[in-house]
Design a protein around this motif. Structure first.
Motif, PDB file in Angstrom:
ATOM      1  N   ILE A  26       0.879  -1.176   0.000  1.00 46.37           N
ATOM      2  CA  ILE A  26       0.000   0.000   0.000  1.00 46.37           C
ATOM      3  C   ILE A  26       0.909   1.216   0.000  1.00 46.37           C
ATOM      4  O   ILE A  26       1.654   1.433   0.958  1.00 46.37           O
ATOM      5  N   SER A  27       0.884   1.998  -1.061  1.00 40.35           N
ATOM      6  CA  SER A  27       1.786   3.134  -1.178  1.00 40.35           C
ATOM      7  C   SER A  27       1.167   4.401  -0.589  1.00 40.35           C
ATOM      8  O   SER A  27       0.289   5.013  -1.186  1.00 40.35           O
ATOM      9  N   PHE A  28       1.662   4.769   0.593  1.00 38.30           N
ATOM     10  CA  PHE A  28       1.306   6.040   1.209  1.00 38.30           C
ATOM     11  C   PHE A  28       2.311   7.118   0.782  1.00 38.30           C
ATOM     12  O   PHE A  28       2.298   8.218   1.314  1.00 38.30           O
ATOM     13  N   SER A  29       3.155   6.764  -0.165  1.00 46.78           N
ATOM     14  CA  SER A  29       4.220   7.665  -0.606  1.00 46.78           C
ATOM     15  C   SER A  29       3.923   8.333  -1.935  1.00 46.78           C
ATOM     16  O   SER A  29       4.434   9.411  -2.218  1.00 46.78           O
ATOM     17  N   ALA A  30       3.088   7.707  -2.769  1.00 48.16           N
ATOM     18  CA  ALA A  30       2.864   8.207  -4.130  1.00 48.16           C
ATOM     19  C   ALA A  30       1.852   9.342  -4.209  1.00 48.16           C
ATOM     20  O   ALA A  30       1.739  10.008  -5.239  1.00 48.16           O
ATOM     21  N   ASN A  31       1.072   9.555  -3.132  1.00 45.50           N
ATOM     22  CA  ASN A  31       0.089  10.651  -3.084  1.00 45.50           C
ATOM     23  C   ASN A  31      -1.004  10.523  -4.140  1.00 45.50           C
ATOM     24  O   ASN A  31      -1.509  11.526  -4.658  1.00 45.50           O
ATOM     25  N   VAL A  32      -1.386   9.292  -4.475  1.00 43.21           N
ATOM     26  CA  VAL A  32      -2.401   9.042  -5.498  1.00 43.21           C
ATOM     27  C   VAL A  32      -3.761   8.779  -4.844  1.00 43.21           C
ATOM     28  O   VAL A  32      -3.863   8.087  -3.826  1.00 43.21           O
ATOM     29  N   ASN A  33      -4.809   9.336  -5.422  1.00 47.40           N
ATOM     30  CA  ASN A  33      -6.184   9.172  -4.957  1.00 47.40           C
ATOM     31  C   ASN A  33      -6.504   7.690  -4.710  1.00 47.40           C
ATOM     32  O   ASN A  33      -6.428   6.869  -5.627  1.00 47.40           O
ATOM     33  N   PRO A  34      -6.896   7.311  -3.487  1.00 45.66           N
ATOM     34  CA  PRO A  34      -7.164   5.897  -3.188  1.00 45.66           C
ATOM     35  C   PRO A  34      -8.434   5.361  -3.831  1.00 45.66           C
ATOM     36  O   PRO A  34      -8.650   4.142  -3.837  1.00 45.66           O
ATOM     37  N   LEU A  35      -9.282   6.238  -4.371  1.00 44.01           N
ATOM     38  CA  LEU A  35     -10.509   5.762  -5.025  1.00 44.01           C
ATOM     39  C   LEU A  35     -10.229   5.085  -6.357  1.00 44.01           C
ATOM     40  O   LEU A  35     -11.116   4.441  -6.928  1.00 44.01           O
ATOM     41  N   GLY A  36      -8.994   5.225  -6.856  1.00 38.92           N
ATOM     42  CA  GLY A  36      -8.707   4.669  -8.176  1.00 38.92           C
ATOM     43  C   GLY A  36      -9.293   5.550  -9.264  1.00 38.92           C
ATOM     44  O   GLY A  36      -9.750   6.663  -9.006  1.00 38.92           O
ATOM     45  N   ILE A  37      -9.329   5.061 -10.482  1.00 32.20           N
ATOM     46  CA  ILE A  37      -9.781   5.897 -11.583  1.00 32.20           C
ATOM     47  C   ILE A  37     -11.293   6.083 -11.572  1.00 32.20           C
ATOM     48  O   ILE A  37     -12.033   5.308 -10.973  1.00 32.20           O
ATOM     49  N   SER A  38     -11.744   7.114 -12.244  1.00 36.43           N
ATOM     50  CA  SER A  38     -13.163   7.430 -12.348  1.00 36.43           C
ATOM     51  C   SER A  38     -13.937   6.258 -12.959  1.00 36.43           C
ATOM     52  O   SER A  38     -13.569   5.763 -14.026  1.00 36.43           O
ATOM     53  N   PRO A  39     -14.992   5.774 -12.311  1.00 39.65           N
ATOM     54  CA  PRO A  39     -15.805   4.686 -12.872  1.00 39.65           C
ATOM     55  C   PRO A  39     -16.406   5.053 -14.227  1.00 39.65           C
ATOM     56  O   PRO A  39     -16.518   4.202 -15.117  1.00 39.65           O
ATOM     57  N   VAL A  40     -16.799   6.314 -14.381  1.00 38.40           N
ATOM     58  CA  VAL A  40     -17.347   6.766 -15.664  1.00 38.40           C
ATOM     59  C   VAL A  40     -16.292   6.621 -16.757  1.00 38.40           C
ATOM     60  O   VAL A  40     -16.572   6.134 -17.855  1.00 38.40           O
ATOM     61  N   MET A  41     -15.078   7.020 -16.447  1.00 32.14           N
ATOM     62  CA  MET A  41     -13.999   6.912 -17.415  1.00 32.14           C
ATOM     63  C   MET A  41     -13.684   5.454 -17.728  1.00 32.14           C
ATOM     64  O   MET A  41     -13.457   5.089 -18.881  1.00 32.14           O
ATOM     65  N   ARG A  42     -13.682   4.612 -16.717  1.00 33.58           N
ATOM     66  CA  ARG A  42     -13.385   3.191 -16.918  1.00 33.58           C
ATOM     67  C   ARG A  42     -14.358   2.563 -17.921  1.00 33.58           C
ATOM     68  O   ARG A  42     -13.955   1.892 -18.871  1.00 33.58           O
ATOM     69  N   ARG A  43     -15.655   2.791 -17.688  1.00 37.73           N
ATOM     70  CA  ARG A  43     -16.665   2.198 -18.565  1.00 37.73           C
ATOM     71  C   ARG A  43     -16.579   2.761 -19.981  1.00 37.73           C
ATOM     72  O   ARG A  43     -16.638   2.022 -20.965  1.00 37.73           O
ATOM     73  N   ALA A  44     -16.428   4.070 -20.077  1.00 35.69           N
ATOM     74  CA  ALA A  44     -16.432   4.709 -21.391  1.00 35.69           C
ATOM     75  C   ALA A  44     -15.186   4.366 -22.202  1.00 35.69           C
ATOM     76  O   ALA A  44     -15.263   4.234 -23.433  1.00 35.69           O
ATOM     77  N   LEU A  45     -14.051   4.217 -21.536  1.00 36.56           N
ATOM     78  CA  LEU A  45     -12.823   3.899 -22.271  1.00 36.56           C
ATOM     79  C   LEU A  45     -12.891   2.523 -22.911  1.00 36.56           C
ATOM     80  O   LEU A  45     -12.350   2.302 -24.001  1.00 36.56           O
ATOM     81  N   ILE A  46     -13.539   1.581 -22.221  1.00 36.15           N
ATOM     82  CA  ILE A  46     -13.697   0.246 -22.798  1.00 36.15           C
ATOM     83  C   ILE A  46     -14.470   0.338 -24.117  1.00 36.15           C
ATOM     84  O   ILE A  46     -14.120  -0.309 -25.109  1.00 36.15           O
ATOM     85  N   GLU A  47     -15.497   1.177 -24.115  1.00 35.21           N
ATOM     86  CA  GLU A  47     -16.306   1.338 -25.317  1.00 35.21           C
ATOM     87  C   GLU A  47     -15.569   2.101 -26.412  1.00 35.21           C
ATOM     88  O   GLU A  47     -15.863   1.940 -27.596  1.00 35.21           O
ATOM     89  N   ARG A  48     -14.585   2.928 -26.026  1.00 36.42           N
ATOM     90  CA  ARG A  48     -13.888   3.779 -26.988  1.00 36.42           C
ATOM     91  C   ARG A  48     -12.477   3.296 -27.299  1.00 36.42           C
ATOM     92  O   ARG A  48     -11.661   4.040 -27.816  1.00 36.42           O
TER      93      ARG A  48
END
Length: 364
Positions: free
Chosen positions: A28-50
């Motif tokens: 678990i990286s507490f060093s990278a300062n990246v949003n723990p929610l992961g990527i946007s669900p809307v983006m995930r679904r739409a990218l698969i289609e695109r």
């Protein structure tokens, strides 16, 4: 010039794997300062289609992408340029400006100094002082600005201190820089995590100052470091022309461009990220303030800087203790003006944050 020692960065999970024998997927990286929610669900679904978008070249002007960025930031579309991560834009801007002498507000990200050095320039640091809680003394800082400087570099909110400069104070700094013909680069990588983004961001000031460029990316807030998507905002017509003339065509791939068009409009994701950050920041700082073995500082980003007050315990000790429990924090001793008493960690999910606090308390 201050030199930076090689150290474990938030992206150095492969090195951790080699040294500690822990699979990087388990860390678990507490060093990278990246949003723990992961990527946007809307983006995930739409990218698969695109996904078929990679069969075509992207628009050279990235008009649809910049239109979304414009709506998101409030900056005019024509004032926005995109790049292969904010790192590429930092490099390109410094190459274009070719500063002989730059002032960096420190402690700070080492890439600024590196790029200035590669161009043959010299970097000086103005230190944020621990006795002031790493909050900028604006009057003293402005008194250090003079005609010998070509460039001023500020990260706002700052990494690793998590302190911030208000837009009102930034305007005063810009007025002084304008008087001495100093160009100003502000890295706003973490501004979207701030409790009140409108009080901190300098993007509205690009309409009034032509010596200013703002840099942002999607690596941290939108949890997409692998996309390598960054953007810059400036009101300088001359600088925009020079960037566009020097930048390689299709610097952003089709998939990253499509992702950018989607992520900036996912308001639910943006709101959830800000809410989670605000709640965990408040909870964690309240907990840490009750420990007499560490000192905390006000946090405006999605991470907190700590100073160890317990004798015989160093940041390296805490790093080693945490990583053996598969949690990676940042030893800040390689940042200018900090030593082995300082560490930084970002806010993850509530359960993960609690686990880290319990881990640190075992040593503190």
């Amino acid at each position: 010039m201050l030199k930076h020692v090689d150290h474990f960065h938030g992206s150095d999970l492969e090195k951790i794997e080699q040294v500690y024998g822990i699979k990087k997927e388990e860390i678990i990286s507490f060093s990278a300062n990246v949003n723990p929610l992961g990527i946007s669900p809307v983006m995930r679904r739409a990218l698969i289609e695109r996904i078929d978008c990679i069969t075509s070249y992207p628009d050279r002007e990235y008009t649809a992408l910049r239109r979304q960025m414009s709506a998101y930031t409030g900056a005019p579309l024509e004032h926005i340029v995109v790049g292969n991560g904010s790192t590429e834009l930092i490099s390109l801007f410094i190459q274009l400006e070719h500063p002989k002498k730059a002032l960096i507000l420190g402690p700070a990200y080492s890439e600024y100094e590196r790029e200035i050095s590669l161009g043959g320039g010299t970097s000086l640091y103005y230190p944020l002082k621990e006795e002031n809680g790493f909050v900028l003394d604006a009057a003293d800082f402005q008194a250090c600005l003079n005609e010998s400087l070509d460039l001023l570099v500020i990260c706002n909110p700052n990494n690793p201190t998590s302190s911030a400069i208000t837009q009102q104070t930034m305007r005063q700094i810009l007025d002084t820089c304008k008087r001495f013909d100093i160009c100003v680069m502000i890295d706003e990588t973490y501004v979207e995590f701030a409790p009140d983004i409108n009080a901190i961001t300098a993007i509205p000031l690009t309409r009034y100052y032509n010596n200013l460029i703002i840099l942002r990316g999607v690596s941290k807030f939108f949890a997409s470091p692998g996309l390598r998507l960054g953007y810059a905002v400036t009101g300088s017509e001359d600088l925009l022309k020079r960037i566009n003339s020097r930048q390689n065509p299709w610097t952003i791939n089709s998939l990253a461009a499509a992702a950018g068009e989607l992520m900036f409009s996912d308001q639910d994701y943006i709101t959830r990220t800000r809410d989670l950050t605000a709640k965990e920041r408040t909870r964690i700082l309240k907990e840490l303030s009750s420990w007499d073995t560490i000192k905390t500082y006000d946090s405006y980003a999605n991470f907190v800087l700590l100073r160890i007050e317990k004798k015989g315990v160093t940041a390296e000790d805490l790093f080693d203790h945490a990583i053996r429990q598969k949690m990676m924090i940042r030893n800040c001793s390689t940042f200018p003006f900090l030593d082995n008493r300082y560490l930084r960690f970002c806010f993850m999910t509530p359960a993960q944050n609690t686990a880290l606090l319990n881990c640190l308390k075992e040593k503190l």
